[in-house]
Motif scaffolding. Structure first.
Motif, PDB file in Angstrom:
ATOM      1  N   ALA A 177       1.010  -1.090  -0.030  1.00 36.72           N
ATOM      2  CA  ALA A 177      -0.165   0.148  -0.053  1.00 36.72           C
ATOM      3  C   ALA A 177       0.916   1.400   0.052  1.00 36.72           C
ATOM      4  CB  ALA A 177      -0.717   0.097   1.171  1.00 36.72           C
ATOM      5  N   LEU A 178       0.374   2.155  -0.700  1.00 38.82           N
ATOM      6  CA  LEU A 178       1.202   3.628  -0.675  1.00 38.82           C
ATOM      7  C   LEU A 178       0.101   4.462  -0.831  1.00 38.82           C
ATOM      8  CD1 LEU A 178       4.274   4.504  -2.482  1.00 38.82           C
ATOM      9  CD2 LEU A 178       2.499   6.020  -2.553  1.00 38.82           C
ATOM     10  N   ALA A 179      -0.195   5.136   0.139  1.00 36.39           N
ATOM     11  CA  ALA A 179      -1.467   6.262   0.509  1.00 36.39           C
ATOM     12  C   ALA A 179      -0.728   7.630   0.806  1.00 36.39           C
ATOM     13  CB  ALA A 179      -2.136   5.761   1.430  1.00 36.39           C
ATOM     14  N   SER A 180      -1.264   8.502   0.178  1.00 34.34           N
ATOM     15  CA  SER A 180      -0.941   9.952   0.399  1.00 34.34           C
ATOM     16  C   SER A 180      -2.073  10.685   0.573  1.00 34.34           C
ATOM     17  CB  SER A 180       0.116  10.611  -0.686  1.00 34.34           C
ATOM     18  OG  SER A 180       0.283  11.887  -0.286  1.00 34.34           O
ATOM     19  N   LYS A 181      -2.445  11.454   1.619  1.00 36.20           N
ATOM     20  CA  LYS A 181      -3.556  12.371   1.723  1.00 36.20           C
ATOM     21  C   LYS A 181      -3.123  13.778   2.224  1.00 36.20           C
ATOM     22  CE  LYS A 181      -7.099   9.679   1.575  1.00 36.20           C
ATOM     23  NZ  LYS A 181      -8.586   9.800   0.738  1.00 36.20           N
ATOM     24  N   PRO A 182      -3.999  14.667   1.617  1.00 35.76           N
ATOM     25  CA  PRO A 182      -4.949  14.646   0.634  1.00 35.76           C
ATOM     26  C   PRO A 182      -4.664  13.985  -0.851  1.00 35.76           C
ATOM     27  CG  PRO A 182      -5.174  16.836   1.779  1.00 35.76           C
ATOM     28  CD  PRO A 182      -3.629  16.186   1.913  1.00 35.76           C
ATOM     29  N   ASP A 183      -5.554  13.558  -1.367  1.00 37.18           N
ATOM     30  CA  ASP A 183      -5.301  12.771  -2.697  1.00 37.18           C
ATOM     31  C   ASP A 183      -6.216  13.228  -3.807  1.00 37.18           C
ATOM     32  OD1 ASP A 183      -7.427  11.545  -2.092  1.00 37.18           O
ATOM     33  OD2 ASP A 183      -6.716   9.522  -2.261  1.00 37.18           O
ATOM     34  N   TYR A 184      -6.507  12.917  -4.879  1.00 40.29           N
ATOM     35  CA  TYR A 184      -7.279  12.974  -5.764  1.00 40.29           C
ATOM     36  C   TYR A 184      -7.960  12.055  -6.477  1.00 40.29           C
ATOM     37  CZ  TYR A 184      -3.226  12.409  -8.732  1.00 40.29           C
ATOM     38  OH  TYR A 184      -2.078  11.939  -9.250  1.00 40.29           O
ATOM     39  N   ASP A 185      -9.142  12.332  -7.199  1.00 45.78           N
ATOM     40  CA  ASP A 185      -9.870  11.290  -8.154  1.00 45.78           C
ATOM     41  C   ASP A 185      -8.970  11.249  -9.447  1.00 45.78           C
ATOM     42  OD1 ASP A 185     -11.224   9.407  -9.408  1.00 45.78           O
ATOM     43  OD2 ASP A 185     -13.407  10.557  -8.930  1.00 45.78           O
ATOM     44  N   LEU A 186      -8.439  10.081  -9.548  1.00 44.28           N
ATOM     45  CA  LEU A 186      -7.858   9.737 -10.741  1.00 44.28           C
ATOM     46  C   LEU A 186      -8.747   9.960 -12.159  1.00 44.28           C
ATOM     47  CD1 LEU A 186      -5.292   6.895 -10.095  1.00 44.28           C
ATOM     48  CD2 LEU A 186      -4.747   9.075 -10.856  1.00 44.28           C
ATOM     49  N   SER A 187     -10.068   9.490 -11.907  1.00 44.42           N
ATOM     50  CA  SER A 187     -11.029   9.724 -13.274  1.00 44.42           C
ATOM     51  C   SER A 187     -11.156  11.183 -13.750  1.00 44.42           C
ATOM     52  CB  SER A 187     -12.313   9.227 -12.667  1.00 44.42           C
ATOM     53  OG  SER A 187     -12.844  10.187 -11.619  1.00 44.42           O
ATOM     54  N   ILE A 188     -10.602  12.283 -12.873  1.00 45.42           N
ATOM     55  CA  ILE A 188     -10.462  13.587 -13.412  1.00 45.42           C
ATOM     56  C   ILE A 188      -9.727  13.689 -14.555  1.00 45.42           C
ATOM     57  CG2 ILE A 188      -9.945  15.864 -12.985  1.00 45.42           C
ATOM     58  CD1 ILE A 188     -10.400  15.477  -9.859  1.00 45.42           C
ATOM     59  N   PHE A 189      -8.593  12.688 -14.676  1.00 47.60           N
ATOM     60  CA  PHE A 189      -7.565  12.772 -15.831  1.00 47.60           C
ATOM     61  C   PHE A 189      -7.841  11.859 -16.698  1.00 47.60           C
ATOM     62  CE2 PHE A 189      -5.623  14.760 -11.971  1.00 47.60           C
ATOM     63  CZ  PHE A 189      -5.166  15.743 -12.600  1.00 47.60           C
ATOM     64  N   SER A 190      -8.876  10.942 -16.631  1.00 51.04           N
ATOM     65  CA  SER A 190      -8.971   9.841 -17.529  1.00 51.04           C
ATOM     66  C   SER A 190      -9.661  10.285 -18.661  1.00 51.04           C
ATOM     67  CB  SER A 190      -9.765   8.654 -16.964  1.00 51.04           C
ATOM     68  OG  SER A 190     -11.057   9.131 -16.668  1.00 51.04           O
ATOM     69  N   GLY A 191     -10.466  11.484 -18.888  1.00 50.57           N
ATOM     70  CA  GLY A 191     -10.977  12.117 -20.256  1.00 50.57           C
ATOM     71  C   GLY A 191     -10.208  13.253 -20.424  1.00 50.57           C
ATOM     72  N   VAL A 192     -10.990  14.418 -20.807  1.00 51.11           N
ATOM     73  CA  VAL A 192     -10.540  15.865 -20.638  1.00 51.11           C
ATOM     74  C   VAL A 192     -10.635  16.573 -19.333  1.00 51.11           C
ATOM     75  CG1 VAL A 192     -11.046  17.957 -21.872  1.00 51.11           C
ATOM     76  CG2 VAL A 192     -11.255  15.882 -23.108  1.00 51.11           C
ATOM     77  N   THR A 193      -9.636  16.961 -18.990  1.00 47.29           N
ATOM     78  CA  THR A 193      -9.614  17.817 -17.373  1.00 47.29           C
ATOM     79  C   THR A 193      -9.808  19.273 -17.820  1.00 47.29           C
ATOM     80  OG1 THR A 193      -8.044  16.294 -16.761  1.00 47.29           O
ATOM     81  CG2 THR A 193      -8.253  18.265 -15.502  1.00 47.29           C
ATOM     82  N   PRO A 194     -11.014  19.615 -17.364  1.00 48.37           N
ATOM     83  CA  PRO A 194     -11.514  21.277 -17.746  1.00 48.37           C
ATOM     84  C   PRO A 194     -10.253  22.143 -17.358  1.00 48.37           C
ATOM     85  CG  PRO A 194     -13.232  19.897 -16.869  1.00 48.37           C
ATOM     86  CD  PRO A 194     -12.276  19.018 -16.751  1.00 48.37           C
ATOM     87  N   PRO A 195      -9.722  23.099 -17.605  1.00 46.70           N
ATOM     88  CA  PRO A 195      -8.726  24.081 -16.969  1.00 46.70           C
ATOM     89  C   PRO A 195      -9.160  24.495 -15.839  1.00 46.70           C
ATOM     90  CG  PRO A 195      -9.145  24.596 -19.411  1.00 46.70           C
ATOM     91  CD  PRO A 195     -10.320  23.753 -18.855  1.00 46.70           C
ATOM     92  N   GLU A 196     -10.330  24.825 -15.551  1.00 48.11           N
ATOM     93  CA  GLU A 196     -10.586  25.309 -14.248  1.00 48.11           C
ATOM     94  C   GLU A 196     -10.512  24.391 -13.135  1.00 48.11           C
ATOM     95  OE1 GLU A 196     -14.481  24.082 -16.371  1.00 48.11           O
ATOM     96  OE2 GLU A 196     -12.495  25.186 -16.759  1.00 48.11           O
ATOM     97  N   VAL A 197     -10.592  23.040 -13.254  1.00 50.84           N
ATOM     98  CA  VAL A 197     -10.455  21.940 -12.597  1.00 50.84           C
ATOM     99  C   VAL A 197      -8.781  21.743 -12.310  1.00 50.84           C
ATOM    100  CG1 VAL A 197     -10.711  19.415 -11.836  1.00 50.84           C
ATOM    101  CG2 VAL A 197     -12.500  20.741 -13.137  1.00 50.84           C
ATOM    102  N   TRP A 198      -8.056  21.921 -13.291  1.00 50.31           N
ATOM    103  CA  TRP A 198      -6.760  21.593 -13.036  1.00 50.31           C
ATOM    104  C   TRP A 198      -5.995  22.810 -12.257  1.00 50.31           C
ATOM    105  CZ3 TRP A 198      -2.938  18.393 -13.268  1.00 50.31           C
ATOM    106  CH2 TRP A 198      -1.354  18.945 -13.415  1.00 50.31           C
ATOM    107  N   ASN A 199      -6.470  24.039 -12.458  1.00 51.72           N
ATOM    108  CA  ASN A 199      -6.127  25.138 -11.940  1.00 51.72           C
ATOM    109  C   ASN A 199      -6.498  25.169 -10.264  1.00 51.72           C
ATOM    110  OD1 ASN A 199      -4.993  26.422 -14.237  1.00 51.72           O
ATOM    111  ND2 ASN A 199      -6.914  27.448 -14.675  1.00 51.72           N
ATOM    112  N   GLU A 200      -7.638  24.535 -10.078  1.00 51.02           N
ATOM    113  CA  GLU A 200      -8.206  24.598  -8.819  1.00 51.02           C
ATOM    114  C   GLU A 200      -7.137  23.606  -7.961  1.00 51.02           C
ATOM    115  OE1 GLU A 200     -12.083  23.205  -6.291  1.00 51.02           O
ATOM    116  OE2 GLU A 200     -12.273  23.436  -8.184  1.00 51.02           O
ATOM    117  N   MET A 201      -6.941  22.287  -8.542  1.00 49.29           N
ATOM    118  CA  MET A 201      -6.074  21.377  -7.953  1.00 49.29           C
ATOM    119  C   MET A 201      -4.580  21.985  -7.470  1.00 49.29           C
ATOM    120  SD  MET A 201      -7.198  17.871  -9.565  1.00 49.29           S
ATOM    121  CE  MET A 201      -6.216  16.942  -8.667  1.00 49.29           C
TER     122      MET A 201
END
Length: 599
Positions: free
Chosen positions: A268-292
């Motif tokens: 196991a390798l866990a790091s928190k806070p993390d993020y949902d990988l599905s955000i990057f599986s398609g097109v990532t909206p610029p505003e989402v990327w900037n927010e992260m």
């Protein structure tokens, strides 16, 4: 004579022109026939790339962790595209006309006859609109590609990593292997195993007329090249334990790393806070990327491999190892702990008054005063050398794309930092209890716990155990480095005895890590933080005599390691070992049933 001369000149010119045309015809038909024929064929044949299915990723139990699903991508063939339809297409795709123009221009630089990817991961509504107005959108088509889906509750964001569209810099770096619009592994396993996961593109050849209009398949598809799926990865990861590690850190900042001590595999390798990988599986909206990227909790930062925090009292074992192995002390050497230690005009406190303590008791109760005096007796050189022997100050070599080497202070380091002759023994006192300039990552600490579990055997931490070669139909194990630390068995036995008492004896600081019916060895740590509450650490392994899991836990700004980190370590180890025991019992029962059936 003058008339004869003009006729001669006239016939001479005609003869020369005729000779030039004849020579040129000879060149075109015979000498350059093959070359110009090939160019003609290139102009009449369009190559359509077919993307391969990216390799799947499974955990150690064969559970599918990373899957693929269909995704629709809009393409433009520059030679057919009518630029006047740009605004209409932009409104359908919800992009700017300038974006489409830029993509088409880049495509033209490569080949005006090859489709250019404009936008991926289209929804069915947008796809239906394109189909409805296809006659108004010459050169517009779509391809069916695949995108990543995540099949378990475990995120493992920083371990698995994500894919994204290739950048101009990467295009220049990788040369002809990729084209504009291709998807490439960007972080984690997806990046480090990109060439294995990617597969081979296929190509479909179709014939077009002089205007670039499609006529049909070239030679009935006989020359088409089928795409080849990428190879699958089998990880050391246990997705259930990973989910438990992540849930244990809910609402916290920190990391958990669990390693299989028998081979170095990352359980196991866990790091928190993390993020949902599905955000990057398609097109990532610029505003989402900037927010992260602007998030103050830094979810994209891999705390498991990139932090450089002082390890606190967990590091006292390194100092004990140096002093015992070099013969500087033995088990009879004691220090009388009065609750404080004075050096110069500065007093260094302990949490308790322990009285007379020897090395094993000092590890058990985490006596600061004992180790304050021990580092002055042992010296910085031995402390640094043994830290390096344990692997600190160096990357572990884990097979993901990001890792820090940490900070392991030495005499040269202090000379550079403070100036030669401008630092004294007083600077060493903080190092004795894992404070000061020392910086480590949870991954390094889990490797440290593995080495203690194995009495000095180090295995390179790794996420991937094997690669399934779907062409040869075989599993190829991934080879990893290993080494034996140059420390005697006697010293290992003493260090481990101290770790046993930390968890299992009254007064031990890590009793919150105890597991029913399973003996645990461990060490807690509380690292002072000048910017807020202390950081909590725990390292440990179990079962004590034949370890199958080693773990490191860091919880930022959580206080004492014994109360904040040790319970998380216990939960992670217990989840893995009890599930492992259950599987072993089932396997034994199946063997018994099979044996009876054979009789």
């Amino acid at each position: 004579m003058e008339e004869f001369g003009r006729k001669y000149l006239y016939y001479s010119i005609i003869s020369i022109v005729f000779l030039v045309f004849t020579t040129r015809l000879y060149q075109l038909q015979l000498i350059y026939r093959e070359e110009f024929g090939r160019k003609s064929e290139e102009n009449s044949i369009r190559t359509i790339a077919r993307e391969p299915v990216r390799g799947y990723i499974y955990d150690r139990n064969g559970i599918l962790v990373v899957d693929n699903g269909p995704s629709y991508t809009v393409t433009i063939t520059p030679s057919e595209f009518d630029s006047e339809s740009t605004p209409f297409l932009a409104s359908i795709l919800e992009v700017t006309p300038e974006f489409i123009h830029e993509r088409v221009q880049k495509g033209n630089l490569y080949s005006r006859f090859v489709p250019v990817k404009i936008k991926r991961d289209l929804d069915f509504r947008t796809l239906a609109v394109i189909e409805e107005y296809r006659y108004q959108l010459p050169g517009i088509d779509y391809q069916i590609e695949s995108k990543r889906y995540y099949a378990t509750p475990a995120r493992a964001s920083h371990l698995l990593g994500y894919t994204k569209e290739i950048s101009d810099r990467q295009l220049a770096e990788f040369g002809g292997a990729y084209r504009q619009g291709d998807v490439i592994g960007s972080t984690g396993i997806e990046a480090s195993y990109e060439r294995v996961l990617r597969g081979q593109k296929g190509y479909e050849f179709i014939t077009v007329n002089a205007q670039g209009k499609t006529i049909g398949s070239f030679e009935d598809g006989k020359r088409d090249i089928r795409s080849e799926e990428g190879f699958d990865l089998y990880l050391a990861l246990d997705s259930h334990v990973q989910a438990v590690a992540e849930s244990s850190l809910t609402g916290k900042r920190g990391a958990v790393v669990a390693i299989d001590p028998t081979n170095g595999g990352i359980i196991a390798l866990a790091s928190k806070p993390d993020y949902d990988l599905s955000i990057f599986s398609g097109v990532t909206p610029p505003e989402v990327w900037n927010e992260m990227n602007s998030d103050t909790t830094h979810p994209l930062f891999n705390r498991a491999t990139m932090t450089k925090y002082p390890p606190g009292s967990t590091y006292k074992i390194v100092l004990a190892a140096a002093a015992l192995e070099e013969g500087i002390i033995d088990t009879n050497w004691t220090v009388n702990c009065s609750g404080e230690f004075r050096i110069g005009n500065k007093i260094h406190k302990d949490l308790h008054v322990h009285g007379p303590v020897a090395v094993i008791e000092a590890i058990k109760v985490s006596c600061n005063v004992f180790f304050y005096q021990l580092i002055l007796k042992t010296g910085l050189e031995h402390w640094t050398n043994y830290g390096a022997e344990f692997g600190f100050g160096h990357r572990t070599g884990i097979d993901i794309t990001e890792e820090t080497s940490g900070i392991l202070p030495s005499s040269d380091y202090f000379d550079t930092l403070y100036g030669k002759g401008k630092w004294t023994e007083g600077y060493l006192v903080n190092l004795a209890i894992g404070q000061g300039e020392l910086g480590v990552s949870p991954l390094q600490m889990a490797s440290y716990a593995m080495v203690l579990a194995n009495k000095g055997r180090f295995y390179q931490p790794h996420a991937v155990d094997s690669v399934w070669n779907n062409r040869a139909k075989r599993a190829d194990r991934v080879e990893h480095a290993e080494r034996q630390l140059k420390i005697s068995d006697h010293t290992w036995d003493l260090l481990r005895e101290g770790m046993f008492h930390v968890v299992n004896s009254p007064g031990g600081t890590g009793r919150a890590a105890r597991i029913t019916d399973i003996t645990v060895g461990g060490k807690t740590g509380t690292a002072q933080n000048p910017h807020g509450e202390d950081h909590a650490w725990f390292v440990g392994f179990a079962p004590f005599e034949n370890a199958r899991i080693a773990v490191a836990v860091l919880v930022e700004n959580a206080g004492f390691g014994g109360t904040a980190a040790a319970p998380i370590g216990r939960r992670v180890m217990e989840t893995y070992l009890k599930a492992d025991s259950h599987k072993s019992r089932l396997q034994e029962e199946m063997k018994t049933v099979t044996a009876r059936a054979d009789l």
